[in-house]
Write an enzyme that holds these catalytic residues in place. Structure first.
Site, PDB file in Angstrom:
ATOM      1  N   LYS A  41       0.840  -1.206   0.000  1.00 46.39           N
ATOM      2  CA  LYS A  41       0.000   0.000   0.000  1.00 46.39           C
ATOM      3  C   LYS A  41       0.868   1.246   0.000  1.00 46.39           C
ATOM      4  O   LYS A  41       0.614   2.196  -0.746  1.00 46.39           O
ATOM      5  CB  LYS A  41      -0.903  -0.002   1.243  1.00 46.39           C
ATOM      6  CG  LYS A  41      -1.646   1.298   1.467  1.00 46.39           C
ATOM      7  CD  LYS A  41      -2.487   1.272   2.715  1.00 46.39           C
ATOM      8  CE  LYS A  41      -1.849   1.941   3.898  1.00 46.39           C
ATOM      9  NZ  LYS A  41      -1.602   3.377   3.780  1.00 46.39           N
ATOM     10  N   ARG A  82      -5.357  10.069   3.119  1.00 46.92           N
ATOM     11  CA  ARG A  82      -4.237  10.846   3.633  1.00 46.92           C
ATOM     12  C   ARG A  82      -3.044  10.852   2.639  1.00 46.92           C
ATOM     13  O   ARG A  82      -2.404  11.874   2.415  1.00 46.92           O
ATOM     14  CB  ARG A  82      -3.833  10.231   4.980  1.00 46.92           C
ATOM     15  CG  ARG A  82      -2.587  10.723   5.570  1.00 46.92           C
ATOM     16  CD  ARG A  82      -2.772  12.004   6.346  1.00 46.92           C
ATOM     17  NE  ARG A  82      -1.586  12.823   6.178  1.00 46.92           N
ATOM     18  CZ  ARG A  82      -1.446  14.051   6.626  1.00 46.92           C
ATOM     19  NH1 ARG A  82      -2.433  14.626   7.263  1.00 46.92           N
ATOM     20  NH2 ARG A  82      -0.355  14.715   6.430  1.00 46.92           N
ATOM     21  N   ASP A 129      -5.277  12.447  11.716  1.00 53.13           N
ATOM     22  CA  ASP A 129      -5.258  11.002  11.583  1.00 53.13           C
ATOM     23  C   ASP A 129      -5.245  10.406  12.982  1.00 53.13           C
ATOM     24  O   ASP A 129      -4.701  11.009  13.901  1.00 53.13           O
ATOM     25  CB  ASP A 129      -3.980  10.602  10.825  1.00 53.13           C
ATOM     26  CG  ASP A 129      -4.102   9.252  10.200  1.00 53.13           C
ATOM     27  OD1 ASP A 129      -4.140   8.267  10.951  1.00 53.13           O
ATOM     28  OD2 ASP A 129      -4.164   9.188   8.965  1.00 53.13           O
ATOM     29  N   ASP A 161       4.441   1.074  12.034  1.00 44.95           N
ATOM     30  CA  ASP A 161       3.210   0.406  11.599  1.00 44.95           C
ATOM     31  C   ASP A 161       3.055  -0.978  12.231  1.00 44.95           C
ATOM     32  O   ASP A 161       1.964  -1.544  12.214  1.00 44.95           O
ATOM     33  CB  ASP A 161       3.195   0.262  10.066  1.00 44.95           C
ATOM     34  CG  ASP A 161       2.853   1.581   9.388  1.00 44.95           C
ATOM     35  OD1 ASP A 161       2.570   2.560  10.092  1.00 44.95           O
ATOM     36  OD2 ASP A 161       2.870   1.622   8.144  1.00 44.95           O
TER      37      ASP A 161
END
Ligand code: UD1
Length: 422
Positions: free
Chosen positions: A23, A93, A117, A305
């Protein structure tokens, strides 16, 4: 009615899983297609919602975009619009990565700010100051970042922090600037290398890809190309954690194991066995994981992440772990959801201390972002009973066919439509 994941705890995950393109790469590569008139083709694209959302952003700028399975074809016109307004970028975003290519190609850009966010504040000061160093004027006006230049000229740019987004935007403006740009303290993530590779195929002159100093010799124009998106190391690592937490054995295909070397090392310290080939790896865990400390840092450090997966693993490990978050301050919101699942965890500033328990206990929980959602599903797999993970649209943005893959590996997980609890 809305959807949630129903996760039954207890299964040991065993089997093979294929991981497709990243992604965090594909969205930037789609933006890079703006830099060259003509037809750019990207393959190995993940089938996640963000890809069609990014396609809408590009269509708003004048491109024709077709998505056919894992293949995305972008036709970029000679004349682009330079305005990406809120209607098209508001849901995504990462759409801010059209800023650099638009300034490079059109010498002006107006890109609406998608807003805050759930993982913390995401300012654009480094993006803007980099573009200013290249000779652009840049302000925030009426909710948009506006950048304009008569001419872009190469410059020496030092980033305060190796930001992925700032590196990408400055790089994509610099490839069409006059003269040489040096970006120091640049991000070194594999997705940045993927972008450099595609830009080089398009005719850009870049040295130092994968290092913290990128040198860009500007060219007058670029050509469209065909490019295969690199495998998603964050998704691959998520499966590695899933194997370790459920005391399973999972082989992940489609990810370069070098991209998650540190993750595999941490899992070995926790007691797992790992083996790797060029584009696959296997994680096997026979016993309860041992507690390990994690510190998030830009690549090649431990990815922010994956911080939720680190906390989820620590929650069921034998011993006490300290997890330190250095990139996104609000990511520890995830800990509150883990406490609902019976985790013994507390946070203090940048640190979370997690004392592992034998077994978590099922509960309804809410995903605040993509990675937190995946972390909650992994935790649910280690809980007694049936958990419900809500707000799964976040998970769908980053994990293609997540439920299907979990089921192939033997998990009892289902997507269920129901009235929300709150
Ligand atoms: C990207 C990834 C995200 C990942 C993050 C860090 C995408 C779509 N998203 O986000 O999944 O978690 O990298 O690896 O690729 N910062 C500033 N000023 C700026 C820019 C950034 O202060 O101008 C700060 C941020 O607040 C954050 C840190 O720098 O604390 C890192 O952010 P950055 O690397 O830019 O993240 P993104 O590119 O937004």
């Amino acid at each position: 009615m809305t959807e949630h994941f129903r996760v039954c705890g207890g299964a040991r995950l065993v089997g093979d899983v294929d991981v497709v393109g990243a992604k965090n790469s594909v969205l930037k590569l789609m933006a890079a297609a703006l830099l060259a008139e003509g037809t750019t083709t990207l393959t190995n694209c993940p089938e996640i919602l963000d890809v069609p959302l990014m396609a809408d952003v590009l269509r708003g700028l004048g491109c024709r975009v077709t998505i056919d399975g894992d293949r995305t074809v972008i036709d970029t016109p000679a004349e682009l619009s330079h305005r990406a307004d809120f209607a098209s970028v508001g849901k995504l975003r990462a759409s801010v990565c059209v800023l650099g290519p638009l300034v490079g190609r059109c010498k002006r850009a107006v890109v609406a700010l998608p807003g805050g966010d759930a993982i913390g504040s995401r300012p654009l000061d480094m993006h803007q100051s980099g573009l200013r160093m290249l000779g652009a004027r840049s302000e925030i006006e009426h909710g948009c970042v506006v950048a304009e230049a008569d001419n872009l000229r190469g410059a020496q740019i030092w980033l305060d922090f190796p930001s992925m987004g700032a590196t990408e935007n400055i790089l994509m403006a610099a490839v069409l600037a006059e003269g040489t740009t040096v970006i120091d303290n640049a991000a070194r993530e594999p997705e940045i290398v993927d972008l450099c590779t595609m830009l080089a195929q398009m005719g850009a002159k870049i040295e130092g890809s994968g290092t913290s100093t990128l040198t860009v010799h500007g060219v007058t124009s670029l050509q469209p190309t065909q490019h295969r998106v690199i495998g998603d190391r964050i998704v691959g690592a998520t499966w590695a954690f899933a194997a370790a937490m459920t005391r399973g054995e999972v082989t992940v295909h489609g990810v370069d194991p070098h991209h998650i070397e540190l993750v595999l090392d941490k899992l070995r310290t926790a007691g797992a066995d790992t083996t790797s080939t060029l584009d696959s790896f296997t994680v096997t865990m026979a016993d309860r994981p041992r507690a390990v400390d994690f510190v998030t840092l830009p690549y090649p450090g431990f990815a922010t992440d994956l911080q939720p997966m680190a906390i989820a693993l620590s929650a069921v490990a034998d011993g006490t772990s300290m997890i330190t978050e250095n990139v996104f301050e609000a990511r520890f919101r995830f800990v509150d959801e883990m406490i609902r699942l019976g985790a013994d965890a507390r946070t203090d500033g940048h640190h979370a201390v997690v004392r592992g328990v034998d077994r978590l206990s099922s509960a309804p929980v809410w995903a605040s972002d993509i990675r937190a959602g995946a972390g909650l599903v992994l935790a649910g797999l280690c809980a007694d009973g049936v958990s419900e993970v809500w707000d799964v649209e976040h998970i769908d943005r980053g994990y293609p066919r997540f439920v299907e893959n979990l089921r192939v590996l033997g998990a009892d997980v289902a997507r269920v439509a129901a009235e929300p609890h709150r």
